[in-house]
Write an enzyme that holds these catalytic residues in place. Structure first.
Site, PDB file in Angstrom:
ATOM      1  N   SER A 195       0.481  -0.898  -0.173  1.00 18.80           N
ATOM      2  CA  SER A 195      -0.260   0.250  -0.388  1.00 18.80           C
ATOM      3  C   SER A 195       0.562   1.050  -0.429  1.00 18.80           C
ATOM      4  O   SER A 195       1.670   1.699  -0.749  1.00 18.80           O
ATOM      5  CB  SER A 195      -1.418  -0.377   1.383  1.00 18.80           C
ATOM      6  OG  SER A 195      -2.013   1.019   1.241  1.00 18.80           O
ATOM      7  N   ASP A 290     -10.271  -4.124  -4.458  1.00 21.29           N
ATOM      8  CA  ASP A 290      -9.482  -2.739  -4.589  1.00 21.29           C
ATOM      9  C   ASP A 290      -9.499  -1.647  -4.995  1.00 21.29           C
ATOM     10  O   ASP A 290      -9.497  -1.077  -5.853  1.00 21.29           O
ATOM     11  CB  ASP A 290      -8.077  -3.223  -4.202  1.00 21.29           C
ATOM     12  CG  ASP A 290      -6.966  -2.499  -2.933  1.00 21.29           C
ATOM     13  OD1 ASP A 290      -7.806  -1.393  -2.731  1.00 21.29           O
ATOM     14  OD2 ASP A 290      -5.936  -2.702  -3.210  1.00 21.29           O
ATOM     15  N   HIS A 320      -8.110  -5.315  -0.654  1.00 20.35           N
ATOM     16  CA  HIS A 320      -6.621  -4.422  -0.326  1.00 20.35           C
ATOM     17  C   HIS A 320      -6.184  -4.876   1.266  1.00 20.35           C
ATOM     18  O   HIS A 320      -6.892  -5.588   2.185  1.00 20.35           O
ATOM     19  CB  HIS A 320      -7.222  -2.835  -0.348  1.00 20.35           C
ATOM     20  CG  HIS A 320      -5.875  -2.103   0.442  1.00 20.35           C
ATOM     21  ND1 HIS A 320      -5.092  -1.446  -0.616  1.00 20.35           N
ATOM     22  CD2 HIS A 320      -5.089  -2.059   1.229  1.00 20.35           C
ATOM     23  CE1 HIS A 320      -3.809  -1.376  -0.586  1.00 20.35           C
ATOM     24  NE2 HIS A 320      -3.943  -0.984   1.548  1.00 20.35           N
TER      25      HIS A 320
END
Length: 356
Positions: A195, A290, A320
Site C-alpha cells: 500500500s 481494491d 486490499h
C-alpha cells in the site's frame, strides 16, 4: 505493541478457523457469491468483511488519530502470522534526520541469505508500524530464506511528506551499503512494501536508480499507491465496503500532503515519473476488490513499456491488504511466498546476466 483483549483472542481464533474451512463449507457460510467486474470475492473474505465492516473502528477515519492507529494494530494482530524464525532483532537505522527503528527477520543464521528485502509497511503514511507489518515480513523471510529488514519510517501528520520517504530511502542505502551485516552479498538488496509502503518502495527504486553504490536489485509492490493525482474506475467500483474505502484514502492524503504538497508531484505519485527506464525489476501484485487496483495495473504497464522486467499478479478474489492475513488465509501466505520466489529468480537471473 498492543495488549490483546479477550475479544481480540476470540476474533483471532475465529479468523484461523474460518481460513481452515474447506471450500464447500466456506461457500455455504458466505452465501450468494459477490461478483463485480468479472471477479468473484473469495468466500472467506466475504465472511470476514461482514465482521470487519460492523466492527467498532471500521470507519477509523472518523476517530481520533490515536484510536485509528490502535484499531489498525488490533486488526493486524487478529490476522498475524506466528511462523517461527531463527532471528527477529530490533535495530536502529541512521537517517539524515537522526535515527529510526527497524526490525530484522532471518529464517536461518547458519548460512548466508540469498538476498535482503528492505520492507516498508502499509497504513497510508499515517497508520501502521513494525508490528502491523510483521506477518508479511515474517512470512517472506520464512518462505524465501532472504533477510527482511522492516523500516519504521516516520508517519504523518507529525512528519508529512517527504519525511517518511526520506527515512525509507536512507534505510535502503544503509542496508545496501552493509549487506554483509544482514547475511547477504552486496548487490542482492531489494525493496518491498504494501500500500503506502509499496508507494515508498517504488519511489525508493526511482530515486536511487543512479546511485553509484547501486540501486535496488528488485522491487516488490503489494497493492501499491501509485497515483494520488486522480482516481480510476476501481474507486467507483469499490469505494465502500471492501476494507479500504475512498473516504479513507482521502483521509490519508489529507494527512500526508501538507504545506503545499500535492498528488501531482512525481515523488508522491510514481506513475507521473517521466522516465521509468532503468528502475529495478518489479513484482506488482494487486487485489481484484481494491480501490487501488487500476492504478497498480497501470503502473505495471508503464514499467513494462519502459523496458523494466515486470511481473503483474492480480489476486482476483481478494481485498486490499490481504497480504497481511498470513495467519488466517493460505492464499495470503502463498501470495507473499510467490513474491519471494520471484525475487530469488530475479537475483539468479541478474547473476547470469539474464533479466528478462
Amino acid at each position: 505493541m498492543i495488549r490483546p483483549r479477550p475479544h481480540d483472542h476470540l476474533l483471532r481464533a475465529g479468523a484461523r478457523a474460518l481460513g481452515a474451512l474447506p471450500p464447500r463449507a466456506l461457500r455455504a457460510l458466505a452465501g450468494t457469491p459477490v461478483e463485480i467486474d468479472g471477479n468473484e470475492l473469495h468466500p472467506a473474505v466475504q465472511v470476514s468483511l461482514r465482521v470487519m465492516n460492523d466492527a467498532p473502528g471500521a470507519r477509523f477515519e472518523q476517530l481520533p488519530l490515536a484510536e485509528a492507529r490502535e484499531h489498525i494494530e488490533r486488526e493486524a494482530w487478529t490476522f498475524a502470522s506466528t511462523t517461527r524464525l531463527a532471528q527477529r532483532e530490533d535495530i536502529s537505522i541512521p537517517t539524515r534526520d537522526g535515527a529510526i527503528a527497524g526490525r530484522v527477520y532471518r529464517a536461518r543464521t547458519d548460512r548466508p541469505a540469498p538476498g535482503v528485502v528492505v520492507y516498508f509497511h502499509g497504513g497510508g503514511w499515517v497508520l501502521g508500524s513494525l508490528d502491523s507489518g510483521d506477518a508479511a515480513c515474517r512470512t517472506l523471510a520464512a518462505t524465501s530464506g532472504m533477510t527482511v529488514v522492516s523500516v519504521d519510517y516516520r508517519l504523518a501528520p507529525e512528519a508529512p511528506f517527504p519525511h517518511g520517504l526520506h527515512d525509507s530511502i536512507d534505510a535502503f542505502r544503509f542496508v545496501r551499503d552493509d549487506a554483509e551485516r544482514f547475511g547477504a552479498a552486496p548487490g542482492t538488496v531489494g525493496v518491498g512494501g504494501e500500500s503506502a509502503g509499496g508507494n515508498i518502495a517504488a519511489l525508493t527504486s526511482i530515486v536511487t536508480r543512479d546511485d553509484d553504490a547501486g540501486a535496488p536489485a528488485f522491487q516488490i509492490l503489494f497493492c501499491p499507491v501509485t497515483d494520488l493525482s486522480r482516481k480510476r474506475r476501481s474507486y467507483d467500483l469499490f469505494r465502500d465496503g471492501y476494507f479500504l474505502t475512498e473516504a479513507q484514502m482521502d483521509w490519508y492524503a489529507a494527512h500526508y500532503l501538507r504545506d503545499g504538497a500535492t498528488g501531482d508531484d512525481p515523488l508522491v505519485s510514481p506513475i507521473l515519473t517521466d522516465d521509468l527506464s532503468g528502475v529495478a525489476p518489479a513484482y506488482v501484485a494487486v487485489s481484484g476488490f481494491d480501490v487501488l487496483r487500476d492504478e497498480g495495473v497501470d503502473y505495471a504497464e508503464r514499467l513494462e513499456a519502459a523496458g523494466v522486467a515486470t511481473r503483474l499478479v492480480v489476486h482476483t478474489g481478494q481485498i486490499h491488504g490481504f497480504f497481511n492475513a498470513c495467519g488466517a488465509l493460505s492464499e495470503a501466505r502463498e501470495a507473499v511466498a510467490d513474491a519471494g520466489r520471484w525475487a530469488l529468480q530475479t537475483l539468479a537471473a541478474t547473476r547470469t546476466g539474464d533479466r528478462r
